[in-house]
Write a protein that holds these residues in place. Structure first.
Motif, PDB file in Angstrom:
ATOM      1  N   ASP A 252       0.690  -1.180  -0.149  1.00  0.00           N
ATOM      2  CA  ASP A 252       0.136  -0.066   0.061  1.00  0.00           C
ATOM      3  C   ASP A 252       0.897   1.444   0.126  1.00  0.00           C
ATOM      4  OD1 ASP A 252      -2.008   1.708   0.092  1.00  0.00           O
ATOM      5  OD2 ASP A 252      -2.780   1.123   2.159  1.00  0.00           O
ATOM      6  N   PHE A 253       1.973   1.129   0.696  1.00  0.00           N
ATOM      7  CA  PHE A 253       2.922   2.299   0.798  1.00  0.00           C
ATOM      8  C   PHE A 253       3.341   2.466  -0.530  1.00  0.00           C
ATOM      9  CE2 PHE A 253       7.101   3.888   0.861  1.00  0.00           C
ATOM     10  CZ  PHE A 253       7.246   5.174   1.433  1.00  0.00           C
ATOM     11  N   LEU A 254       3.812   1.590  -1.164  1.00  0.00           N
ATOM     12  CA  LEU A 254       4.505   1.674  -2.705  1.00  0.00           C
ATOM     13  C   LEU A 254       3.451   2.116  -3.727  1.00  0.00           C
ATOM     14  CD1 LEU A 254       6.145  -1.824  -3.291  1.00  0.00           C
ATOM     15  CD2 LEU A 254       7.304   0.417  -2.786  1.00  0.00           C
ATOM     16  N   LEU A 255       2.195   2.028  -3.404  1.00  0.00           N
ATOM     17  CA  LEU A 255       0.844   2.675  -4.167  1.00  0.00           C
ATOM     18  C   LEU A 255       0.765   4.063  -3.898  1.00  0.00           C
ATOM     19  CD1 LEU A 255      -1.954   0.166  -4.780  1.00  0.00           C
ATOM     20  CD2 LEU A 255       0.270   0.822  -6.527  1.00  0.00           C
ATOM     21  N   SER A 256       0.716   4.304  -2.484  1.00  0.00           N
ATOM     22  CA  SER A 256       0.369   5.718  -1.911  1.00  0.00           C
ATOM     23  C   SER A 256       1.393   6.605  -2.124  1.00  0.00           C
ATOM     24  CB  SER A 256       0.049   5.613  -0.671  1.00  0.00           C
ATOM     25  OG  SER A 256      -0.949   4.582  -0.200  1.00  0.00           O
ATOM     26  N   SER A 257       2.813   6.330  -2.059  1.00  0.00           N
ATOM     27  CA  SER A 257       4.067   7.337  -2.342  1.00  0.00           C
ATOM     28  C   SER A 257       4.360   7.264  -3.985  1.00  0.00           C
ATOM     29  CB  SER A 257       5.125   6.324  -1.624  1.00  0.00           C
ATOM     30  OG  SER A 257       5.418   5.175  -2.223  1.00  0.00           O
ATOM     31  N   LYS A 258       3.159   6.478  -4.654  1.00  0.00           N
ATOM     32  CA  LYS A 258       3.546   6.662  -6.143  1.00  0.00           C
ATOM     33  C   LYS A 258       5.075   5.918  -6.647  1.00  0.00           C
ATOM     34  CE  LYS A 258      -0.004   9.843  -7.189  1.00  0.00           C
ATOM     35  NZ  LYS A 258      -0.682   9.799  -5.952  1.00  0.00           N
ATOM     36  N   LEU A 259       5.492   5.104  -5.758  1.00  0.00           N
ATOM     37  CA  LEU A 259       6.733   4.543  -6.185  1.00  0.00           C
ATOM     38  C   LEU A 259       6.342   3.288  -7.061  1.00  0.00           C
ATOM     39  CD1 LEU A 259       8.668   4.263  -2.770  1.00  0.00           C
ATOM     40  CD2 LEU A 259       9.323   5.281  -4.878  1.00  0.00           C
TER      41      LEU A 259
END
Length: 423
Positions: A252-259
């Motif tokens: 979720d972090f990868l998506l939310s941070s747009k990484l």
């Protein structure tokens, strides 16, 4: 070796627990299926008791006799083991590669149920996985709370701060790998404390730390992304329970941070190694979170169901993950899966079994380069997040392994050390 201890002591314990689990569900099978259910339970138990006896008396490994889609591949692999130039002809439980006979045991457990309808869809490990999830509640709440607070101002973080959060969640996912039920032969292995508080103290236990490399790969992929193309990360999952939640938070972090624009999760198509994640475990976990009476837990669960519906998260399983082959033969044995992984910008392999299959589970010198041990397996850039629970480890600095060995003979199998190893 640790392999010998595993086959001699741990595997019979696991089989005994499986038999016990079936016994305990006898009434449930009767209520659901009548006498047919009880008959099937008896047949499955006798099949498993026979298996346990074969294991403990070092009998030859026998071909699979079921009609399941992977049976032919397993039997071909048995022939391959029989004909190894340095083997001793007939593979048997104590005379054969650990990785092979251990995988073979789990495949036989699956056959015991699959061949005995109407209980053929019963997951003998399901209770243990659920228990690990519920007993890790506090840690899950702490992690979900931390993450939801982080999301509130994620848009305001500069690159340095984003990198710090990425490293943090990568470490939580790494140490989440300690919660492994096949390692403890099914004993309690839940995560009790907040996983975020001790990260600083754990850094010295990361023997290879390539977090920077994974970070710069993602940052560059994002910068160089062409119009209409997506940055994709694949996570090859390990255990259900707390570890899975830590992987979902990272995703979720990868998506939310747009990484990343999309995350693909790879799980097991049959119950495997006691606590490995199946499609049922994956969906069950997200549902449990979504319906939890804790605000941040349920927020996570609901968002994650949304990610699956939108297609930015995809769950896949493939028969190859539950074959005995190491990954260097994937392009040959499962070219469709290999081609799928080639679409990824970064593959994250979770856990010890994936590491053993990445490196061919050999008795490497610790200083052999990771790239060499991968034996030409390279569909895409990859990173292994693994706590050490078996005596295979590569890519250490010269002398590093010997130095630890001198003070801690059990360092390779205690789960105390970890690696974030990139290639």
């Amino acid at each position: 070796s640790f392999a010998y201890f595993t086959i001699k002591d741990r595997l019979p314990q696991i089989l005994t627990r499986v038999i016990d689990t079936l016994h305990r569900h006898k009434n449930e099978f009767f209520e659901e299926h009548g006498e047919k259910g009880v008959e099937a339970e008896k047949r499955a138990i006798s099949f498993l008791s026979k298996l346990r006896n074969e294991l403990q008396t070092d009998k030859p490994v026998t071909p699979l006799e079921d009609e399941l889609p992977d049976a032919a591949l397993w039997n071909q692999y048995l022939d391959y083991q029989r004909n190894l130039p340095n083997g001793n002809g007939e593979p048997s439980w104590f005379q054969s590669p650990w990785l092979y006979v251990e995988c073979y045991m789990y495949r036989r457990i699956h056959a015991a149920l699959a061949q005995n309808p109407p209980i053929d869809n019963f997951d003998v490990f399901k209770e243990g996985k659920a228990q690990n999830f519920f007993e890790s509640q506090e840690a899950i709440i702490a992690l979900c709370t931390y993450f939801q607070e982080l999301l509130k101002n994620i848009k305001d973080l500069d690159e340095k701060q984003l990198q710090e959060e990425f490293f943090k969640l990568l470490q939580v996912s790494l140490w989440g790998n300690k919660c492994d039920l096949s390692f403890s032969a099914g004993e309690d292995s839940s995560q009790k404390s907040s996983p975020l508080q001790s990260l600083e103290n754990m850094i010295p236990y990361i023997l290879v730390n390539d977090m920077e490399k994974a970070w710069s790969l993602l940052v560059n992929a994002k910068k160089n992304r062409k119009e209409g193309s997506n940055v994709r990360v694949d996570i090859i999952l390990d255990n259900a329970g707390f570890e899975l939640v830590s992987d979902l938070v990272l995703a979720d972090f990868l998506l939310s941070s747009k990484l990343a624009d999309e995350v693909h999760f790879h799980g097991k198509s049959i119950p495997w190694y006691v606590s490995d994640t199946t499609k049922h475990d994956f969906n069950w976990t997200i549902k449990q979170l979504g319906s939890a009476n804790h605000m941040w837990m349920s927020r996570c669960g609901i968002n994650w169901e949304g990610n699956l519906k939108k297609g930015v998260w995809v769950f896949r399983d493939h028969m190859f993950w539950t074959l005995p082959h190491d990954f260097s033969s994937m392009s040959e044995v499962a070219p469709d899966l290999y081609a799928e992984l080639q679409k990824s910008n970064l593959l994250l392999f979770k856990g010890d079994l994936n590491y053993r299959k990445l490196t061919g589970d050999r008795k490497w010198e610790c200083s052999v380069p990771f790239h060499q041990a991968l034996n030409k397996f390279h569909p895409a850039p990859l990173c292994s997040l693994r706590t050490l629970k078996s005596d295979t480890q590569v890519g250490l600095k010269p002398g590093q392994g010997e130095q630890i060995q001198a003070s801690e003979p059990e360092w390779m199998v205690s789960g105390k050390y970890g690696v974030v190893q990139f290639d």
